[in-house]
Design a protein around this motif. Structure first.
Motif, mmCIF file in Angstrom:
data_model
loop_
_atom_site.group_PDB
_atom_site.id
_atom_site.type_symbol
_atom_site.label_atom_id
_atom_site.label_comp_id
_atom_site.label_asym_id
_atom_site.label_seq_id
_atom_site.Cartn_x
_atom_site.Cartn_y
_atom_site.Cartn_z
ATOM 1 N N GLU A 21 52.911 -68.068 51.141
ATOM 2 C CA GLU A 21 51.754 -68.469 50.333
ATOM 3 C C GLU A 21 51.048 -67.239 49.765
ATOM 4 O OE1 GLU A 21 50.717 -72.578 52.785
ATOM 5 O OE2 GLU A 21 50.041 -70.634 53.540
ATOM 6 N N ALA A 22 51.002 -66.159 50.546
ATOM 7 C CA ALA A 22 50.399 -64.914 50.053
ATOM 8 C C ALA A 22 51.186 -64.358 48.871
ATOM 9 C CB ALA A 22 50.332 -63.888 51.183
ATOM 10 N N ILE A 23 52.515 -64.388 48.956
ATOM 11 C CA ILE A 23 53.360 -63.899 47.863
ATOM 12 C C ILE A 23 53.080 -64.676 46.579
ATOM 13 C CG2 ILE A 23 55.754 -63.785 47.043
ATOM 14 C CD1 ILE A 23 56.532 -63.118 49.974
ATOM 15 N N ALA A 24 52.973 -65.997 46.693
ATOM 16 C CA ALA A 24 52.711 -66.830 45.507
ATOM 17 C C ALA A 24 51.351 -66.508 44.899
ATOM 18 C CB ALA A 24 52.783 -68.306 45.895
ATOM 19 N N ALA A 25 50.323 -66.343 45.750
ATOM 20 C CA ALA A 25 48.984 -66.033 45.252
ATOM 21 C C ALA A 25 48.951 -64.657 44.587
ATOM 22 C CB ALA A 25 47.977 -66.092 46.401
ATOM 23 N N LEU A 26 49.659 -63.707 45.154
ATOM 24 C CA LEU A 26 49.686 -62.359 44.588
ATOM 25 C C LEU A 26 50.396 -62.314 43.240
ATOM 26 C CD1 LEU A 26 50.459 -60.453 47.889
ATOM 27 C CD2 LEU A 26 48.407 -60.153 46.500
ATOM 28 N N LEU A 30 48.843 -61.147 39.635
ATOM 29 C CA LEU A 30 49.448 -60.110 38.799
ATOM 30 C C LEU A 30 49.704 -60.616 37.383
ATOM 31 C CD1 LEU A 30 51.895 -58.624 41.444
ATOM 32 C CD2 LEU A 30 49.990 -57.402 40.368
ATOM 33 N N ARG A 31 50.079 -61.869 37.267
ATOM 34 C CA ARG A 31 50.235 -62.455 35.929
ATOM 35 C C ARG A 31 48.885 -62.509 35.217
ATOM 36 N NH1 ARG A 31 55.240 -64.507 35.067
ATOM 37 N NH2 ARG A 31 56.549 -64.889 36.910
ATOM 38 N N ALA A 32 47.831 -62.829 35.969
ATOM 39 C CA ALA A 32 46.487 -62.837 35.386
ATOM 40 C C ALA A 32 46.081 -61.433 34.941
ATOM 41 C CB ALA A 32 45.483 -63.384 36.407
ATOM 42 N N GLU A 33 46.436 -60.427 35.736
ATOM 43 C CA GLU A 33 46.136 -59.043 35.357
ATOM 44 C C GLU A 33 46.850 -58.681 34.052
ATOM 45 O OE1 GLU A 33 46.525 -54.451 37.033
ATOM 46 O OE2 GLU A 33 47.631 -56.065 38.020
ATOM 47 N N ALA A 34 48.116 -59.066 33.935
ATOM 48 C CA ALA A 34 48.880 -58.753 32.724
ATOM 49 C C ALA A 34 48.267 -59.399 31.486
ATOM 50 C CB ALA A 34 50.326 -59.204 32.897
ATOM 51 N N GLN A 35 47.587 -60.520 31.682
ATOM 52 C CA GLN A 35 46.957 -61.241 30.572
ATOM 53 C C GLN A 35 45.509 -60.808 30.340
ATOM 54 O OE1 GLN A 35 47.469 -65.295 31.826
ATOM 55 N NE2 GLN A 35 49.700 -65.230 31.609
ATOM 56 N N GLY A 36 45.059 -59.797 31.076
ATOM 57 C CA GLY A 36 43.698 -59.299 30.915
ATOM 58 C C GLY A 36 42.649 -60.132 31.612
ATOM 59 N N GLU A 37 43.059 -60.997 32.536
ATOM 60 C CA GLU A 37 42.118 -61.890 33.214
ATOM 61 C C GLU A 37 41.729 -61.400 34.613
ATOM 62 O OE1 GLU A 37 44.160 -65.600 33.174
ATOM 63 O OE2 GLU A 37 44.100 -65.779 30.978
ATOM 64 N N ALA A 38 42.191 -60.218 34.975
ATOM 65 C CA ALA A 38 41.827 -59.607 36.251
ATOM 66 C C ALA A 38 41.767 -58.100 36.051
ATOM 67 C CB ALA A 38 42.843 -59.964 37.331
ATOM 68 N N GLN A 39 40.785 -57.460 36.691
ATOM 69 C CA GLN A 39 40.613 -56.021 36.551
ATOM 70 C C GLN A 39 40.394 -55.383 37.918
ATOM 71 O OE1 GLN A 39 38.124 -58.033 34.605
ATOM 72 N NE2 GLN A 39 39.847 -58.328 33.201
ATOM 73 N N ASN A 40 40.983 -54.198 38.092
ATOM 74 C CA ASN A 40 40.825 -53.433 39.326
ATOM 75 C C ASN A 40 39.691 -52.429 39.220
ATOM 76 O OD1 ASN A 40 42.809 -53.930 41.506
ATOM 77 N ND2 ASN A 40 44.301 -53.559 39.878
ATOM 78 N N MET A 41 38.999 -52.233 40.316
ATOM 79 C CA MET A 41 38.142 -51.071 40.500
ATOM 80 C C MET A 41 39.035 -49.977 41.087
ATOM 81 S SD MET A 41 34.770 -50.748 42.966
ATOM 82 C CE MET A 41 35.646 -50.575 44.535
ATOM 83 N N ILE A 107 52.708 -57.985 48.743
ATOM 84 C CA ILE A 107 52.974 -57.264 47.497
ATOM 85 C C ILE A 107 54.361 -56.628 47.542
ATOM 86 C CG2 ILE A 107 52.053 -54.976 48.054
ATOM 87 C CD1 ILE A 107 51.217 -56.931 44.854
ATOM 88 N N SER A 108 54.812 -56.207 48.735
ATOM 89 C CA SER A 108 56.188 -55.718 48.871
ATOM 90 C C SER A 108 57.180 -56.837 48.595
ATOM 91 C CB SER A 108 56.421 -55.181 50.287
ATOM 92 O OG SER A 108 55.616 -54.065 50.555
ATOM 93 N N GLY A 109 56.841 -58.059 49.035
ATOM 94 C CA GLY A 109 57.707 -59.201 48.779
ATOM 95 C C GLY A 109 57.813 -59.524 47.304
ATOM 96 N N VAL A 110 56.683 -59.470 46.594
ATOM 97 C CA VAL A 110 56.706 -59.696 45.147
ATOM 98 C C VAL A 110 57.599 -58.652 44.475
ATOM 99 C CG1 VAL A 110 55.339 -59.751 43.033
ATOM 100 C CG2 VAL A 110 54.413 -60.752 45.134
ATOM 101 N N GLY A 290 42.459 -53.747 44.584
ATOM 102 C CA GLY A 290 41.478 -54.808 44.770
ATOM 103 C C GLY A 290 41.950 -56.174 44.345
ATOM 104 N N ILE A 291 42.742 -56.257 43.267
ATOM 105 C CA ILE A 291 43.214 -57.554 42.794
ATOM 106 C C ILE A 291 43.998 -58.272 43.891
ATOM 107 C CG2 ILE A 291 44.865 -58.673 41.219
ATOM 108 C CD1 ILE A 291 43.906 -56.771 39.038
ATOM 109 N N SER A 292 44.797 -57.528 44.647
ATOM 110 C CA SER A 292 45.588 -58.149 45.710
ATOM 111 C C SER A 292 44.694 -58.766 46.777
ATOM 112 C CB SER A 292 46.512 -57.109 46.352
ATOM 113 O OG SER A 292 47.426 -56.607 45.420
ATOM 114 N N ASP A 293 43.713 -58.005 47.247
ATOM 115 C CA ASP A 293 42.803 -58.534 48.266
ATOM 116 C C ASP A 293 41.989 -59.700 47.730
ATOM 117 O OD1 ASP A 293 42.902 -56.685 50.755
ATOM 118 O OD2 ASP A 293 42.877 -55.298 49.075
ATOM 119 N N LEU A 294 41.524 -59.575 46.488
ATOM 120 C CA LEU A 294 40.701 -60.637 45.909
ATOM 121 C C LEU A 294 41.512 -61.914 45.708
ATOM 122 C CD1 LEU A 294 37.851 -61.165 44.995
ATOM 123 C CD2 LEU A 294 38.459 -60.357 42.713
ATOM 124 N N ALA A 295 42.776 -61.769 45.320
ATOM 125 C CA ALA A 295 43.626 -62.949 45.139
ATOM 126 C C ALA A 295 43.743 -63.745 46.427
ATOM 127 C CB ALA A 295 45.015 -62.521 44.663
#
Length: 332
Positions: A21-26, A30-41, A107-110, A290-295
């Motif tokens: 389930e973590a792999i799917a959420a991550l 990442l797809r959201a990040e690629a589309q500009g819908e998620a940003q990292n600090m 994230i290693s699994g992804v 941060g995106i990984s933890d937030l996801a």
């Protein structure tokens, strides 16, 4: 947003989410990040003696959050805090040790799902610490791993970890006295150590192998030699600014020659490109972002509210500061 935030414990994190389930959420994040819908600090780090203070954060949808922790010789106690991106109200505080294992393993699994051979059956691992078991579990979630080859400098650590793996996953294990032996025949090799000097060279790795380098997340750490880059036909990272500022391996290689050869994992996924027969060695470096933890945090909050889990926390009340020399009013 709910008026009450919630506190989610380590036990509840484990109850609410598994590695698949973590792999799917991550991957979704990442797809959201690629589309500009998620940003990292950008990750920040303070080193003091042998200890490190870390902070990472991100925005994802309607949430913003930060995770912070200090890694000491005596242990660590990470916390993830989530707020509403719209009104700044507190959403949740999550005890984040198990979440960190899910995130780093996930994230290693992804990455392996996109970069490793589909039929990878043998895995080598260096490191038997707190993150190692999740690294094995996540490879089993994405590839038909049948044999794990374990290296640690200490024989007792190798044996103890092999026993844990057999009990948890039921796969064949082999304890190795050298990293050369751990890499022999392995299609996936994972490094999850705090090594200060590189101990893996290109010649140790099989043709067609995938290397997950997820330890050495501070500038005084290093796991693999520079000649690994020479063989890598594909180099991906979870977060480019993170490796640019904190990975000694990557700074040594790319600081002077430019970073065009390094692909963020989000961009790789968006491209749709997966491993081909022409790829020799593929390399993934995870620094933590941060995106990984937030996801995972966002998904944990959603599930906790659905199941009535999490201890309610009232929203903090704003109180004006007291001027110097004045006395606070009595509450009665």
């Amino acid at each position: 947003m709910s008026s009450d935030a919630i506190w989610i414990t380590e036990a509840e994190v484990v109850q609410l989410m598994d590695l698949k389930e973590a792999i799917a959420a991550l991957e979704a994040a990442l797809r959201a990040e690629a589309q500009g819908e998620a940003q990292n600090m950008t990750k920040t780090l303070l080193q003091y003696g042998k200890n490190n203070l870390h902070a990472i954060g991100a925005k994802l949808g309607a949430l913003v959050g930060t995770k912070t922790w200090t890694h000491t010789q005596g242990g660590t106690c990470p916390l993830l805090l989530l707020w509403s991106a719209e009104d700044g109200s507190l959403i949740a505080v999550i005890e984040a040790f198990a979440l960190g294992n899910l995130r780093t393993g996930g994230i290693s699994g992804v990455a392996a799902d996109w970069m490793a051979k589909k039929d990878a059956k043998v895995m080598g691992i260096a490191g038997t610490g707190k993150q190692a078991l999740a690294q094995v579990g996540t490879m089993l979630a994405v590839r038909p791993i049948e044999r794990l080859q374990i290296y640690s400098p200490r024989p007792e650590s190798r044996e103890e970890f092999a026993k844990k793996v057999r009990e948890e996953f039921g796969v064949e294990t082999a304890t190795c006295v050298s990293m050369v032996d751990a890499c022999k025949g392995a299609q996936i090799v994972t490094l999850v150590t705090r090594a200060a000097q590189p101990f893996v060279s290109a010649s140790m790795l099989e043709k067609g192998a995938h290397l997950n380098a997820v330890g050495a997340i501070a500038p005084d750490r290093e796991e693999f030699a520079q000649n690994v880059f020479d063989r890598a036909t594909w180099v991906a990272v979870d977060n480019l600014p993170g490796v640019q500022q904190l990975s000694r391996e990557f700074m040594t290689r790319y600081a002077s020659r430019g970073w065009s050869e390094v692909v963020p994992l989000a961009k790789l996924i968006a491209s749709g490109r997966k491993r081909s027969d022409a790829d020799d060695l593929t390399l993934f470096k995870a620094m933590g972002m941060g995106i990984s933890d937030l996801a995972l945090g966002a998904e944990l909050v959603r599930r906790a509210r659905e199941r009535g889990l999490g201890r309610p926390l009232p929203q903090p009340k704003k109180v004006k500061p007291r001027l110097a020399g004045t006395r606070a009013k009595s509450p009665v």
